[in-house]
Scaffold this motif. Structure first.
Motif, PDB file in Angstrom:
ATOM      1  N   CYS A   1      41.420  43.066  73.001  1.00 51.76           N
ATOM      2  CA  CYS A   1      42.143  41.819  73.263  1.00 51.76           C
ATOM      3  C   CYS A   1      42.844  41.351  71.992  1.00 51.76           C
ATOM      4  CB  CYS A   1      41.196  40.747  73.777  1.00 51.76           C
ATOM      5  SG  CYS A   1      42.024  39.193  74.100  1.00 51.76           S
TER       6      CYS A   1
ATOM      7  N   CYS B   1      41.626  37.370  71.120  1.00 50.95           N
ATOM      8  CA  CYS B   1      40.323  37.044  70.530  1.00 50.95           C
ATOM      9  C   CYS B   1      39.787  38.174  69.661  1.00 50.95           C
ATOM     10  CB  CYS B   1      39.323  36.734  71.629  1.00 50.95           C
ATOM     11  SG  CYS B   1      38.992  38.151  72.690  1.00 50.95           S
TER      12      CYS B   1
ATOM     13  N   CYS C   1      37.596  35.961  75.490  1.00 56.14           N
ATOM     14  CA  CYS C   1      38.349  34.720  75.653  1.00 56.14           C
ATOM     15  C   CYS C   1      38.871  34.644  77.080  1.00 56.14           C
ATOM     16  CB  CYS C   1      39.495  34.641  74.644  1.00 56.14           C
ATOM     17  SG  CYS C   1      40.804  35.841  74.958  1.00 56.14           S
TER      18      CYS C   1
ATOM     19  N   CYS D   1      41.302  37.629  78.216  1.00 58.30           N
ATOM     20  CA  CYS D   1      40.692  38.917  78.574  1.00 58.30           C
ATOM     21  C   CYS D   1      39.514  38.722  79.514  1.00 58.30           C
ATOM     22  CB  CYS D   1      40.256  39.667  77.324  1.00 58.30           C
ATOM     23  SG  CYS D   1      39.040  38.786  76.334  1.00 58.30           S
TER      24      CYS D   1
END
Ligand SMILES: [Zn+2]
Lengths: 802, 345
Positions: free
Chosen positions: B265, B268, B273, B276
């Motif tokens: 991701c 993050c 987060c 994702c």
């Protein structure tokens, strides 16, 4: 599908954490997430409902007295499924339910000292309809956390790709988990014995029922299922109903075999599996009346349809609390037909979902007899006989997997011994042969594994595609082709972006209304199953979209727009990639140098010549000459401020100002200018034969290359001439006539126009004379001018002004 | 006072007046007063006749020197005054250099088209050629020849828009361009095909119209590991050298084996987060080895050739790149959105 981890463990001795199981499943091709089943909740207790009464002031509320074995609570509830002696989960003061702390609350004059909980409120289901009723054997005062296993068990939720119907059961997933971790899966074998009875009146009249097996069970007692079965269903996301129905669902989840129980006493005459008659009607279990079509498979008795095969049962033979005798159906139907019918009727059931993806025909008796065994255990009764109609028994397909194929596709060597080991983990019997292996495909993978490549995939995914190291292929240079279309689009895009237009991307589908406003015929391509009616017409020009973009921006006070789009327009046999421009309002917000004492604004507004300039500069950038502007006839363009654009005789688009009438109807500014150019064509045949070559791309690609010309050796002579001509004479015609008059005229430049009166105007030009061979004398130039004026007077109503 | 002293005094006075002159006019009047035909120096020289030749010569020389000195001084002063006058003139006409310019504003790029061109160029640089196909596509190319027979559950994976033209649909992916390429070219084939595609789907992450890029490489000896190599180069070019990449086995009817490719991701960096969905991974593209059935459909011998194909959604990548949270913003064309994308390619 939600699979409780504890249930999975009944089939395979897995020791790792549920998260690790989910991770490994993801790595090998089944999307999976693991999460705990509920969460421990403090201050909840099993309660027994002592009494239920109406709330004196509030119609929709009930007042219950509930005991937790120690004291009595007054609970006000909106749920309607409460009854005296029912066992429920009681949340007492201090319990935190869905983030809220329970406190005594007043409803009218009465106080509620807690709350009765539903599955949703317990955090273990989506069902908020009614509160959870626990089985009678549960004692008030018990801890619901322990009873339900809140926060103890785990759920592995999987999503399969359409080819992996074999994994859509607890057992199937256990097989997959076993293969991934190298563990052996256990099976559950029923110990019930049912006599074969071919006198049972079942007949199969369609070849789309590959197997149909009916079991008669007599003397059942319909009641709630035992708590452990109910709890497993709850964990798997299903709602317990009654023992017989629950057990068919239970076996569906565990073995992947859909089953259906009919109330035998509601069946009239013989059971027939057949194709539906066109227009035949049936009310299904969900209360809807369904109309059938020829080709659909139904189960019928001599009077009526009693089920739509593999999808849903009929209301007329439904098992209810009075049912005593049942016919338990286990079958495998044609996956494509089930899918067609289910799709047409708009029904998806757990059963149809599995039939569409393939059901293990060899496992049917095992799964069905497990159900019978459980029914006999929970609903008593006696299985009096079965009939199994299975005319074409499954013959496993043999597939050879060559070592060299694995190498060719995956790029790694997997020796045949290893291939055998991997395939057998998946319960695919495999033998080693010369150069590879031969596998006998079991029924549960028969839809998915049909070819050698399918086995390459199986060994590949078990090895782990993620673990393969990268190699870098030689890109075959013989395959290289110049990407002319792409380069052309890119140059066009860069040009307009760089001269200040903003790039937009709009939907290619529009509404009919804009066409009628613009006065255009509706284009040929339309979407039949559109999402929105206003997005149902495939546009055949970009103007409709550009205007919509302008209208949208006006709503946000974005009044100065200069936008472009390079996109598709749609015609009966081909698509045109076009360039669209729209400009309105101010070009810029700039200031100029000081004049005297004031700093003054030079902000300019768009006008016809400016938008024409953008178009013409673009054509120059492409290296195209021979641009002509001619009379336009487009209902939405002002005929006196618009022109068709052609290049070397090929009409390539138009440029102009919106027709004021249309501007008013569209509620857009009257100083809106639009241009559209046909860039290139994309045909629907392989060789683009429907396209022709009347596009800028073709003109650009086929244009002459630039050839250097010798620089002039002799000086030029410049003369300024002013002509008086008719007011409506197009200046371009005059300039062209001057330019073409003699090879000695190198250039003509317009420098002034002014109107003398209503009918006449003065056009002043400077003419550059040059001879390639010698210096021109004044005399010669004077002569040329004289001849020129004469020539012009023959063509136009013209006078030389002095 | 003798003549010599007179001349010296005159010089002093002249110099004083030259210095004091505030403009060219004043300076000129000084010149006339002292050096003019009727000027003071001339007046003194007129009295030379009374002197002895010796003195005459001496005074004459002095007068000449003074004249030259004064002329030189006047010239200097003149230069000075001109410079001053010009500076004043310039100052008078000064420009507020902070005013907004009146040249054209550069236009903004659309983030999706920009992303699409950038990705295509990455593959072109690797040696792929750009191919194209129509958006109103033959059902046979969009489905059947891609090993998606009618009534196959895979047809459900892509909700199709049907049109009023028998045998055609709005293409649901750019994969039919593979078929077109393989029907018109003999292997080896290496193409990348960008384009608009359509699916009956609309919410904050799905648009009924969006853009895809398809890639196809067919030759002798192409393997899944080659596919990984090419995609690794592409993903590292697009998302940075250290981007984590994972290949998850998946299913597409036209490739086998198939895989979905995830990247770590980008929001993050893997810790989880909203973007994702707390997995730390973002699904970025689908790929696989061309299915033998597809080769059969276009007449390529699978025993001799293998190939890989991949397809990716441009909007998703553009939205990640610019952290755009609603796909609908991309096609609204609100200039307040579009103008944020000046200065990208
Ligand atoms: Zn994240």
């Amino acid at each position: 599908m939600k699979v409780p981890y504890s249930w999975l463990k009944e089939f395979v001795d897995i020791q790792v954490s549920p998260q690790e199981v989910a991770d490994r499943l993801n790595e090998t091709g089944i999307e999976a997430v693991a999460y705990p089943f509920g969460e421990r909740i403090e201050n909840i207790v099993v309660g027994k409902i002592l009494s239920v009464g109406k709330h004196p002031e509030r119609d929709k509320l009930l007042v219950c007295k509930v005991s937790d074995g120690e004291r009595e609570y007054q609970i006000i509830t909106g749920a309607t499924n409460v009854f005296p002696n029912g066992k429920v989960v009681l949340a007492k003061e201090g319990a935190v339910i869905q983030g809220k702390t329970i406190k005594p609350v007043k409803f009218g004059s009465l106080q509620s000292e807690g709350m009765l909980l539903s599955l949703e409120e317990l955090g273990i289901g989506e069902d908020a309809e009614g509160i959870l009723i626990l089985p009678d054997e549960v004692k008030e005062g018990e801890d619901p956390n322990k009873l339900l296993g809140l926060g103890e068990d785990w759920i592995i939720e999987i999503e399969i790709t359409p080819n992996r119907g074999d994994a859509l059961s607890v057992k199937g997933l256990a097989r997959e988990v076993g293969a991934v971790f190298g563990l052996k899966k256990r099976d559950k074998k029923p110990s019930v014995e049912i006599p074969q009875d071919d006198s049972i009146k079942i007949q199969v009249l369609t070849d789309k029922a590959y197997r149909y097996r009916g079991v008669i069970i007599q003397g059942v007692e319909i009641k709630p299922s035992p708590f452990d079965i109910q709890l497993k269903l709850i964990k798997a996301g299903q709602k317990p109903i009654n023992n017989v129905v629950d057990i068919t669902n239970y076996i569906l989840l565990e073995e992947g075999q859909p089953l259906h129980a009919f109330d035998l006493d509601k069946i009239e005459g013989e059971v027939v599996v057949r194709e539906a008659k066109e227009g035949e009607k049936v009310i299904t279990l969900d209360g809807e009346e369904r109309s059938l079509k020829q080709g659909d498979i139904v189960i019928a008795d001599s009077k009526k349809v009693i089920a739509i095969a593999g999808i849903i049962g009929a209301d007329n033979t439904k098992v209810d609390s009075n049912t005593r005798n049942i016919l338990l159906e286990g079958a495998v139907f044609d996956n494509i037909q089930v899918r067609k019918t289910a799709k047409r009727l708009g029904i998806t059931t757990e059963s149809s979902y599995r039939f569409e993806r393939g059901v293990d025909i060899q496992n049917l008796p095992n799964a069905q007899d497990r159900a019978v065994e459980l029914i006999l255990q929970t609903a008593t009764g006696k299985a009096t006989g079965y009939k199994d109609i299975y005319t074409k028994p499954y013959i496993p397909k043999e597939i050879t997997l060559r070592e060299k194929t694995t190498k060719r596709v995956l790029g790694i060597d997997i020796p045949k011994e290893e291939a055998k080991e991997l395939l057998e983990r998946l319960e695919i019997p495999t033998e080693i042969t010369e150069g590879g292996t031969v596998s006998k495909i079991p029924a549960f993978r028969s839809l998915d594994l049909e070819r050698e490549i399918d086995l390459v995939e199986e060994v590949g995914r078990l090895k782990g595609l993620n673990k393969l190291s990268e190699t870098y292929p030689k890109i075959p240079t013989q395959a290289f082709r110049k990407s002319d279309e792409f380069n052309f689009d890119r140059r066009t895009r860069d040009f307009f972006k760089d001269i200040g237009f903003d790039e937009v991307v709009s939907y290619t589908f529009v509404d009919e209304e804009i066409y009628s406003i613009l006065g255009l015929p509706v284009p040929p391509i339309r979407i039949k199953n559109y999402l929105l009616k206003i997005q149902s017409i495939m546009r055949d020009n970009l103007a409709v979209s550009l205007i919509k973009t302008l209208q949208y921006n006006l709503r946000f006070q974005n009044r100065d727009l200069k936008i472009f789009e390079i996109s598709s327009t749609f015609f009966e046999d081909y698509e045109e990639i076009r360039l669209g421009l729209l400009a309105t309002g101010k070009i810029n917000r700039g200031f100029d140098f000081t004049k005297g004492e004031t700093q003054y604004s030079t902000t300019q507004n768009w006008d016809f010549l400016k938008i024409k300039g953008a178009v013409e500069s673009y054509l120059k950038m492409l290296g195209l000459d021979g641009v002509k502007y001619t009379q336009i006839d487009l209902p939405y363009i002002n005929p006196y401020e618009g022109a068709k654009v052609s290049v070397n005789g090929v009409e390539v688009g138009y440029v102009g100002r919106i027709h004021p009438e249309k501007a008013e109807m569209l509620e857009i500014p009257k100083d809106t200018y639009i241009a559209e150019l046909k860039l290139r064509c994309v045909g629907r045949t392989l060789n683009n034969q429907e396209c022709g070559s009347d596009y800028l791309f073709n003109l650009w690609k086929n244009k002459d290359t630039v050839v250097f010309q010798e620089l002039p050796k002799f000086p030029a002579v410049k003369r300024s001439l002013a002509f008086e001509v008719d007011e409506d004479l197009q200046v371009d015609k005059l300039l062209e006539a001057v330019k073409n008059f003699s090879p000695k005229i190198e250039a003509v430049e317009l420098f002034d126009i002014y109107y003398l009166d209503e009918n006449r105007k003065s056009v002043a030009v400077s003419v550059l004379f040059r001879d390639k061979e010698k210096s021109l004398s004044d005399e010669e130039v004077n002569q040329l001018v004289e001849q020129l004026v004469k020539d012009l007077q023959n063509r136009f109503n013209l006078k030389l002004r002095t | 006072m003798n003549l010599i002293d007179q001349i010296k005094a005159l010089k002093e006075e002249a110099l004083r007046l030259i210095d004091k002159a505030v403009d060219l006019e004043k300076l000129n009047s000084v010149r006339v007063e002292f050096l003019g035909k009727k000027g003071k120096l001339k007046a003194i020289l007129k009295t030379l006749g009374k002197l002895s030749p010796e003195e005459r010569k001496q005074v004459g020389q002095l007068a000449n020197t003074v004249k030259e000195e004064l002329e030189e001084r006047i010239k200097q002063k003149e230069e000075e005054l001109k410079k001053q006058a010009l500076a004043e003139e310039l100052k008078k006409n000064k420009v507020d250099i902070t005013l907004p310019h009146s040249w054209i504003e550069v236009g903004s790029a659309h983030p999706v088209i920009s992303t699409m061109f950038e990705i295509v160029e990455t593959f072109v640089a690797m040696g792929f050629s750009v191919a194209q196909g129509p958006e109103v596509e033959k059902e046979a190319y969009n489905f059947d020849m891609l090993n998606i027979p009618p009534d196959h559950p895979a047809r459900d994976m892509q909700d199709t828009f049907f049109i009023n033209k028998e045998g055609y649909v709005l293409r649901t992916h750019t994969s039919p361009v593979q078929i077109r390429a393989m029907l018109t070219q003999k292997p080896p084939i290496s193409i990348v095909a960008p384009g608009r595609v359509y699916r009956k789907d609309a919410d904050p992450t799905h648009s009924p119209m969006f853009h895809q890029i398809e890639g196809l490489l067919v030759d002798e000896g192409i393997t899944f590991r080659d596919l990984k190599g090419i995609l690794k180069i592409f993903l590292e070019t697009t998302f940075g050298k250290d981007i984590p990449i994972r290949f998850r086995p998946s299913y597409f009817p036209f490739t086998e084996p198939s895989a979905e490719v995830d990247i770590g991701c980008t929001v993050c960096k893997g810790s989880g987060c909203r973007v994702c969905k707390d997995t730390g991974w973002l699904e970025i593209l689908g790929c696989g080895m061309v299915d033998p059935n597809v080769f059969d459909a276009v007449g390529i011998d699978w025993e001799r050739y293998t190939g890989f194909a991949f397809g990716l959604g441009v909007e998703r990548i553009a939205m990640l790149k610019y952290q755009i949270n609603d796909i609908r913003l991309l096609f609204d064309n609100n200039m307040k959105f579009n103008h944020q994308f000046k200065g990208i390619r």
